[in-house]
Design an enzyme around this catalytic site. Structure first.
Site, short mmCIF file in Angstrom:
data_model
loop_
_atom_site.label_atom_id
_atom_site.label_comp_id
_atom_site.label_asym_id
_atom_site.label_seq_id
_atom_site.Cartn_x
_atom_site.Cartn_y
_atom_site.Cartn_z
N CYS A 41 1.42 -9.21 1.46
CA CYS A 41 0.18 -8.67 2.03
C CYS A 41 -0.31 -9.53 3.19
O CYS A 41 -0.60 -9.04 4.27
CB CYS A 41 -0.89 -8.57 0.95
SG CYS A 41 -2.48 -8.06 1.60
N CYS A 46 -0.30 -5.95 4.69
CA CYS A 46 -1.67 -5.49 4.98
C CYS A 46 -2.36 -6.22 6.14
O CYS A 46 -2.96 -5.57 7.00
CB CYS A 46 -2.57 -5.66 3.75
SG CYS A 46 -1.76 -5.55 2.18
N LYS A 49 -0.55 -5.86 9.56
CA LYS A 49 -0.64 -4.41 9.86
C LYS A 49 -2.04 -4.06 10.37
O LYS A 49 -2.21 -3.36 11.35
CB LYS A 49 -0.27 -3.61 8.61
CG LYS A 49 -0.20 -2.11 8.75
CD LYS A 49 -1.49 -1.37 8.47
CE LYS A 49 -2.21 -1.73 7.22
NZ LYS A 49 -1.61 -1.26 5.98
N TYR A 181 3.10 5.77 2.93
CA TYR A 181 2.11 4.91 3.59
C TYR A 181 2.67 4.27 4.86
O TYR A 181 2.06 4.32 5.92
CB TYR A 181 1.77 3.73 2.67
CG TYR A 181 0.80 3.96 1.56
CD1 TYR A 181 -0.55 3.71 1.73
CD2 TYR A 181 1.24 4.37 0.30
CE1 TYR A 181 -1.46 3.86 0.69
CE2 TYR A 181 0.34 4.53 -0.75
CZ TYR A 181 -1.01 4.27 -0.55
OH TYR A 181 -1.89 4.42 -1.57
N GLU A 185 1.43 5.17 8.64
CA GLU A 185 0.60 4.18 9.33
C GLU A 185 1.26 3.75 10.64
O GLU A 185 0.67 3.81 11.72
CB GLU A 185 0.37 2.96 8.44
CG GLU A 185 -0.58 3.25 7.28
CD GLU A 185 -0.86 2.03 6.41
OE1 GLU A 185 -0.09 1.04 6.49
OE2 GLU A 185 -1.84 2.07 5.65
N HIS A 434 -29.15 8.13 8.99
CA HIS A 434 -28.89 9.04 10.11
C HIS A 434 -28.97 8.30 11.43
O HIS A 434 -29.85 7.47 11.60
CB HIS A 434 -29.94 10.17 10.07
CG HIS A 434 -29.69 11.20 11.11
ND1 HIS A 434 -28.65 12.09 11.05
CD2 HIS A 434 -30.35 11.45 12.29
CE1 HIS A 434 -28.68 12.88 12.11
NE2 HIS A 434 -29.70 12.50 12.87
N GLU A 439 -23.23 10.11 6.01
CA GLU A 439 -24.34 10.89 5.45
C GLU A 439 -23.88 12.27 4.99
O GLU A 439 -24.49 12.88 4.11
CB GLU A 439 -25.50 11.02 6.43
CG GLU A 439 -25.22 11.85 7.65
CD GLU A 439 -26.39 11.91 8.63
OE1 GLU A 439 -27.52 12.21 8.19
OE2 GLU A 439 -26.19 11.65 9.83
P1 NDP Z 1 6.03 5.16 -0.31
O1 NDP Z 1 6.47 5.16 -1.71
O2 NDP Z 1 4.61 5.35 0.04
O3 NDP Z 1 6.85 6.27 0.50
C1 NDP Z 1 8.24 6.29 0.46
C2 NDP Z 1 8.72 7.44 1.32
O4 NDP Z 1 10.13 7.39 1.37
C3 NDP Z 1 8.33 8.79 0.73
O5 NDP Z 1 7.99 9.65 1.80
C4 NDP Z 1 9.63 9.24 0.05
O6 NDP Z 1 9.80 10.62 0.06
C5 NDP Z 1 10.65 8.65 0.99
N1 NDP Z 1 11.95 8.46 0.35
C6 NDP Z 1 12.23 7.74 -0.75
N2 NDP Z 1 13.55 7.81 -1.03
C7 NDP Z 1 14.11 8.59 -0.07
C8 NDP Z 1 15.41 9.04 0.17
N3 NDP Z 1 16.43 8.70 -0.62
N4 NDP Z 1 15.61 9.85 1.21
C9 NDP Z 1 14.59 10.21 2.03
N5 NDP Z 1 13.31 9.81 1.84
C10 NDP Z 1 13.08 9.00 0.81
O7 NDP Z 1 6.63 3.81 0.29
P2 NDP Z 1 6.31 2.97 1.58
O8 NDP Z 1 7.56 2.29 1.92
O9 NDP Z 1 5.63 3.78 2.61
O10 NDP Z 1 5.26 1.91 1.01
C11 NDP Z 1 5.60 1.13 -0.12
C12 NDP Z 1 4.39 0.81 -0.94
O11 NDP Z 1 3.63 -0.16 -0.26
C13 NDP Z 1 3.44 1.99 -1.13
O12 NDP Z 1 3.76 2.71 -2.30
C14 NDP Z 1 2.11 1.34 -1.24
O13 NDP Z 1 1.84 1.08 -2.57
C15 NDP Z 1 2.27 0.05 -0.47
N6 NDP Z 1 1.57 0.16 0.81
C16 NDP Z 1 0.22 0.32 0.79
C17 NDP Z 1 -0.46 0.42 1.96
C18 NDP Z 1 -1.93 0.60 1.92
O14 NDP Z 1 -2.53 0.41 0.87
N7 NDP Z 1 -2.57 1.00 3.04
C19 NDP Z 1 0.20 0.36 3.27
C20 NDP Z 1 1.63 0.21 3.16
C21 NDP Z 1 2.26 0.12 1.97
P3 NDP Z 1 9.15 11.55 -1.08
O15 NDP Z 1 7.69 11.56 -0.86
O16 NDP Z 1 9.81 12.85 -0.81
O17 NDP Z 1 9.54 10.93 -2.39
#
Ligand code: NDP
Length: 461
Positions: A41, A46, A49, A181, A185, A434, A439
């Site tokens: 993080c 985080c 980012k 995510y 982002e 306001h 609001e």
């Molecule tokens: P996520 O789990 O959010 O998203 C993973 C993405 O990869 C999904 O769209 C998923 O598709 C896709 N995916 C997974 N496997 C495959 C595959 N074999 N082929 C194609 N697509 C695939 O992971 P991130 O890497 O974005 O983030 C990891 C974690 O980090 C998050 O879960 C979150 O908890 C944390 N994070 C939090 C943030 C915040 O709080 N602002 C910011 C960044 C990260 P599908 O949806 O179809 O399964």
């Protein structure tokens, strides 16, 4: 007798919080870390980012400035190298702060990779770090997660979010694989910083698991920012090109990009700890965060329960309080607020509409969609959207979802109201501040619709 009351594996946000809280209760504590102190993080997630979000936000601010009466000089440009230098200095400063906090709490920092030998049948637990062997009454595994490296053939050739945040120069264009995510982002940020992005994801909308209103609005906002969306399309394979990467699709199409981001999720760092893992590679824990071995606990991303920094911190503190202060408090994950820091950002707390219906709630759904004053003034089409899910029988506000400027800040405050059990009537008798966007949350009078749980709810989610 053991060397330590507690050894924590991993000096990220969760591990540091657990170690410091245990030391505060008088425990003798060591924390083991193989990389820099601070964790994903603070060093690779985080925090940097969010610093890039602030950089990207300036693109929107500059675009609006003229409408507010400013005369700007020559076209402003962004230097990733300058941002990079400032970011490195800031994360180094934060690492120093964390090292000082650990030292001030009396926690011994041991630098190196830990090998855990869980003590079974009441034997003390042992942790080997290089030549050193430590014994401990309790161990907390807080080793976090890393970018997935096995989701698609060739995905290991792609850059990760760690690499993105270390770029000294932005690529001429980019493809992002994934729709979660990280993909959403960074696609939004790259677009603001002038990098054309193609986003490939396998569902019909990005952000699976979010409320359908947010998913649709996020897709529209990405598109409006110039991100090329490819729903339902993911490459079958990534291959090396000539200083580029090639994405091969099922229909024999190949597209070439100078830079490709692997945003296909993260994997728990659970291997080699002598503990059982589940199908996702995560360490299973009970309500008290204890693993299958008594005295060995796991917190944060390595459990894959809810991989968010504030959850890891809450879990670390709860285990320390339980072990060294007699607390029996567990961490309630039912109403965790979270944000997606795209532009405009998303803030959300509580279930999605399909989740609330599936849980048996008949719903009153309040929604509003408007052009924020700041955008409308300069003729921008940017919109903010808000949604409240209210239990139709007892009036409890179950969820708040928002996309728009300041959404994470607004939803964080409303999360307190939801934790306290606020009803829609409580929202209605709250006098507005306001003029603000927030609001709107206390001014929505008529539900847009009522939905019965038995109706099965909306088709997507
Ligand atoms: P996520 O789990 O959010 O998203 C993973 C993405 O990869 C999904 O769209 C998923 O598709 C896709 N995916 C997974 N496997 C495959 C595959 N074999 N082929 C194609 N697509 C695939 O992971 P991130 O890497 O974005 O983030 C990891 C974690 O980090 C998050 O879960 C979150 O908890 C944390 N994070 C939090 C943030 C915040 O709080 N602002 C910011 C960044 C990260 P599908 O949806 O179809 O399964």
């Amino acid at each position: 007798m053991t060397d330590f009351d507690l050894v924590t594996l991993g000096a990220g946000s969760g591990g540091i919080a657990a170690a410091r809280r245990a030391a505060l209760h008088g425990a003798k504590v060591a924390i083991v870390e193989g990389r820099r102190v601070g964790g994903t993080c603070v060093l690779r997630g985080c925090v940097p980012k969010k610093l890039l979000v602030y950089a990207a936000q300036h693109a929107d601010d500059l675009a609006e400035a003229r409408g507010y009466g400013w005369e700007l000089g020559p076209t402003p440009t962004f230097s990733m190298a300058r941002w990079q230098q400032a970011k490195a200095a800031e994360t180094a400063r934060l690492e120093g702060v964390y090292r000082q906090l650990l030292a001030a709490s009396g926690v011994e920092l041991i630098e190196g990779w830990a090998h855990l030998q869980p003590g079974r049948d009441g034997a003390p637990h042992a942790v080997r770090v290089g030549e050193r062997r430590l014994t401990a009454r309790h161990v907390i595994v807080a080793t976090g997660s890393r970018p997935s490296g096995d989701t698609l053939p060739g995905i290991e050739l792609c850059a990760s979010s760690d690499d993105l945040l270390d770029l000294a120069e932005l690529p001429a264009s980019a493809a992002f694989i994934g729709g979660g995510y990280i993909a959403v982002e960074f696609a939004s940020l790259f677009a603001r910083l002038g990098v054309p992005v193609c986003l490939y994801f396998r569902d019909s909308l990005p952000l699976r698991g979010f409320d359908p209103m947010l998913r649709a609005a996020a897709a529209a906002a990405l598109q409006a920012a110039g991100v090329e969306l490819h729903p339902g399309v993911v490459p079958q394979r990534v291959m090396k090109g000539d200083g580029t990467l090639l994405l091969a699709f099922g229909d024999d199409r190949v597209r070439e990009f100078p830079w490709v981001l692997n945003a296909t999720g993260r994997k728990p760092n659970a291997a080699g700890l002598g503990l059982a893992c589940d199908g996702r590679g995560a360490i299973p824990v009970d309500d008290r965060l204890q693993t299958e071995v008594p005295g060995v606990y796991a917190i944060g991303d390595v459990t894959a329960r809810k991989p968010l920094t504030p959850v890891a911190i809450a879990e670390g503190r709860a285990v320390a309080d339980m072990l060294f202060a007699g607390s029996d408090r567990t961490v309630d994950l039912r109403r965790v607020a979270s944000a997606t820091f795209m532009l405009p950002p998303i803030g959300t707390v509580g279930p999605t509409e399909p989740e609330a219906l599936a849980a048996g709630h008949d719903l009153k759904v309040y929604e509003t969609d408007f052009r924020p004053m700041r955008s409308a003034f300069v003729g921008s089409d940017a919109r903010s959207r808000m949604k409240l899910l209210v239990d139709a029988h007892d009036d409890t506000v179950l969820a708040v979802h928002m996309i728009g400027p300041d959404a994470p800040e607004i939803v964080q405050s409303l999360a307190v109201a939801l934790t306290a059990g606020a009803t829609k009537a409580d929202f209605d008798r709250t006098i507005a501040v306001h003029p603000t966007a927030a609001e709107e949350f206390v001014l929505m009078r008529e539900p847009m619709r009522t939905v019965k749980a038995s109706s099965g709810g909306p088709a997507t989610g």
